[in-house]
Design an enzyme around this catalytic site. Structure first.
Site, PDB file in Angstrom:
ATOM      1  N   SER A   1      -9.535  -0.903   7.437  1.00  0.00           N
ATOM      2  CA  SER A   1      -9.060  -0.724   6.063  1.00  0.00           C
ATOM      3  C   SER A   1      -8.417  -1.945   5.415  1.00  0.00           C
ATOM      4  O   SER A   1      -8.091  -1.896   4.230  1.00  0.00           O
ATOM      5  CB  SER A   1      -8.057   0.417   5.999  1.00  0.00           C
ATOM      6  OG  SER A   1      -8.755   1.612   5.945  1.00  0.00           O
TER       7      SER A   1
ATOM      8  N   SER B   1      -9.558   1.684   3.376  1.00  0.00           N
ATOM      9  CA  SER B   1      -8.789   2.492   2.473  1.00  0.00           C
ATOM     10  C   SER B   1      -7.798   1.701   1.619  1.00  0.00           C
ATOM     11  O   SER B   1      -7.301   2.229   0.617  1.00  0.00           O
ATOM     12  CB  SER B   1      -8.011   3.538   3.280  1.00  0.00           C
ATOM     13  OG  SER B   1      -7.107   2.899   4.174  1.00  0.00           O
TER      14      SER B   1
ATOM     15  N   LYS C   1       0.857  -1.191   0.000  1.00  0.00           N
ATOM     16  CA  LYS C   1       0.000   0.000   0.000  1.00  0.00           C
ATOM     17  C   LYS C   1       0.895   1.243   0.000  1.00  0.00           C
ATOM     18  O   LYS C   1       1.963   1.240   0.629  1.00  0.00           O
ATOM     19  CB  LYS C   1      -0.876  -0.033   1.256  1.00  0.00           C
ATOM     20  CG  LYS C   1      -1.860   1.105   1.398  1.00  0.00           C
ATOM     21  CD  LYS C   1      -2.722   0.891   2.647  1.00  0.00           C
ATOM     22  CE  LYS C   1      -3.739   1.997   2.851  1.00  0.00           C
ATOM     23  NZ  LYS C   1      -4.600   1.756   4.032  1.00  0.00           N
TER      24      LYS C   1
HETATM   25  N1  GLN Z   1     -12.906   3.583   7.071  1.00  0.00           N
HETATM   26  C1  GLN Z   1     -12.141   3.952   8.226  1.00  0.00           C
HETATM   27  C2  GLN Z   1     -11.788   5.416   8.183  1.00  0.00           C
HETATM   28  O1  GLN Z   1     -12.099   6.040   7.213  1.00  0.00           O
HETATM   29  C3  GLN Z   1     -10.936   3.075   8.342  1.00  0.00           C
HETATM   30  C4  GLN Z   1      -9.690   3.614   7.776  1.00  0.00           C
HETATM   31  C5  GLN Z   1      -8.501   2.737   8.018  1.00  0.00           C
HETATM   32  O2  GLN Z   1      -8.595   1.672   8.615  1.00  0.00           O
HETATM   33  N2  GLN Z   1      -7.350   3.229   7.609  1.00  0.00           N
HETATM   34  O3  GLN Z   1     -11.227   5.938   9.108  1.00  0.00           O
END
Ligand code: GLN
Length: 489
Positions: A184, A160, A85
């Site tokens: 994420s 994400s 990532k």
């Molecule tokens: N969807 C969550 C957020 O927007 C998780 C993001 C993540 O785990 N990096 O914060």
């Protein structure tokens, strides 16, 4: 070892099978890398990759093939092709967190987890797309544009770490790394029909992972089978002098002991399965699955969870507070984006860089975080949220005194359409309801792609164990993946 001609067809099943093929000469690392580079090209429209290190990956594959030919023993990840990532530092390679504020930035050191992959013989094939600074649930908030779900291009891949999920989903690499601050890794794995593991907080060093919310962030793993995921975890876990939160808790041989215990004590949150936000078909499938486990002799019991409505607000207060602090370092002075017609005084220059460099979702969270930390509101929001987090941790300890495993859905629905929630941040944030719990409490969680919805999309179940009990988590996961995974009809 005699080198055989590169086979026309490369197919990947597992690290173990691949390495056997390498040993008996029916495959080469170069052939594997060619296969994945072709796939990446074929799937380019999905936008999963932001950088592909083609020449470099081929060169490393050649070296590995030559080492094997000269009789060198294979390291545990010899030739394993992995994507990262775009929040993981890889020295001398671009690193942007999918943000314009870091466009043009080159990493000056390698993240500990990535260093360990390289030491174990892995080949890094590229960096994958994600939501900017890992903030999002759909991969719609990226300076590189959105990532499409490989199963249905009209649907989000989740976020994400959407690029890392799609890269594995569409066979553009063997495994990939993502980061999981509130789901994420587990949620995109769920939307893409693959495995996503978020280990215990502190299991893997965060050194070299761009910080979003430091007391929540953890590197996670995407893969298609549990032995692969277990091996990767075993290799990248452990203490690190560069990250004081990386735990000294011994790293077990996760990949070598994947037989589960006979009878398990399994808990689930009744409130979660009865949540009005949960798709009825997902709810009934999970209920039936638990009934099946009961029939097999496991103890499966509901536990009261009176905090369900508080976990999303608590998560968004604490993570935005930490983000507002972490992201203050991006100011355009020493690295990253610099406006062309830059303002003369320092303060206006900071404002200009940050206004132009950050995307809207990130700016919103920095403002929200600054607000909950501001003197007049600190106690009402930040302190309160810390107190709720403590209650959640206490509750979790109580649960794992009596149970081996906790089950939850991964997400309220299967992958939804692009734009469906973009104008409704509350409903977008609420969709994180089932994943943020494990980040708030630090326990490991895994998303297992066991089921198919009548709408043609995959979904799974989320399993959690106590802190540092990854071994038992991976053992049950392996059993369920081998015996209970539904075929798509
Ligand atoms: N969807 C969550 C957020 O927007 C998780 C993001 C993540 O785990 N990096 O914060």
């Amino acid at each position: 070892m005699k080198s055989k001609p590169v086979p026309d067809l490369f197919s990947y099943e597992s690290i173990a099978k691949y390495q056997t093929d390498l040993m008996n000469g029916s495959c080469t690392c170069v052939a594997a890398v060619h296969f994945y580079l072709d796939k990446i090209e074929q799937q380019a429209s999905l936008n999963a990759f932001v950088q592909v290190y083609a020449e470099e990956a081929l060169e490393r594959a050649r070296q590995l093939d030559a080492e094997r030919a000269s009789g060198h023993p294979m390291k545990p990840l010899h030739g394993v092709v992995i994507a990262l990532k775009d929040v993981l530092s890889y020295k001398d390679h671009p690193l942007t967190a999918a943000s314009n504020i870091l466009k043009g930035f080159t990493a000056i050191y390698t993240a500990t987890a990535v260093e360990k992959l390289l030491e174990a013989g892995a080949i890094i094939i590229g960096h994958t797309n994600c939501d900017e600074f890992a903030m999002g649930s759909t991969n719609e908030h990226s300076a590189y544009g959105k990532v499409l779900n490989g199963i249905d291009n009209t649907k989000v891949p989740g976020g994400s770490s959407g690029g890392s999920a799609v890269a594995v989903q569409t066979d553009c690499c063997m495994l990939s790394l993502g980061s999981d601050t509130g789901g994420s890794v587990r949620q995109p794995a769920d939307f893409c029909g693959i495995i996503g593991l978020k280990p215990t907080y502190g299991r893997i060093s965060r050194y070299g992972l761009i910080a979003y919310a430091s007391s929540f962030d953890q590197i996670g793993i995407f893969g298609k089978n549990i032995p692969d995921v277990a091996l990767l975890l075993e290799i990248i876990s452990g203490p690190d002098g560069f990250d004081s939160t990386a735990s000294k808790e011994p790293v077990e041989s996760y990949s070598k002991s994947l037989t589960p215990k006979d009878k398990l004590r399994i808990a689930y949150f009744k409130e979660a399965l009865e949540s009005p936000s949960l798709d009825p078909e997902i709810a009934s499938t999970l209920q039936n699955f638990m009934e099946k486990l009961r029939k097999e002799g496991h103890i499966v019991q509901p536990v009261d969870f009176e905090y369900l409505d508080y976990i999303v607000p608590t998560y968004y207060i604490l993570t935005t507070a930490e983000a507002s602090s972490n992201l203050s370092r991006f100011d355009g002075v020493r690295f990253g984006y610099r406006p062309v017609d830059k303002k003369p005084d320092l303060h206006s220059f900071y404002c200009q860089t940050r206004s132009e460099g950050f995307g809207w979702e990130v700016k919103k969270r920095i403002m929200l975080g600054s607000f909950v930390l501001s003197s007049g509101y600190y106690d009402a929001y930040f302190t309160k949220a810390q107190q709720v987090r403590k209650l959640l941790v206490d509750k979790t300890n109580l649960i794992f005194n009596n149970f081996d495993l906790l089950l939850l859905p991964n997400a309220p629905t299967t992958a939804f359409s692009f734009g469906e929630k973009s104008n409704d941040p509350i409903s977008m944030y609420l969709a994180d309801i089932f994943t943020v719990f494990s980040n708030l409490t630090g326990v490991p969680g895994i998303s297992l792609p066991l089921f198919w919805h009548s709408n043609g999309l995959p979904f799974g179940i989320q399993a959690m164990t106590n802190r540092f009990s990854e071994l038992s988590l991976l053992q049950v996961s392996n059993h369920w993946m081998l015996h209970y995974r539904e075929e798509k009809n």
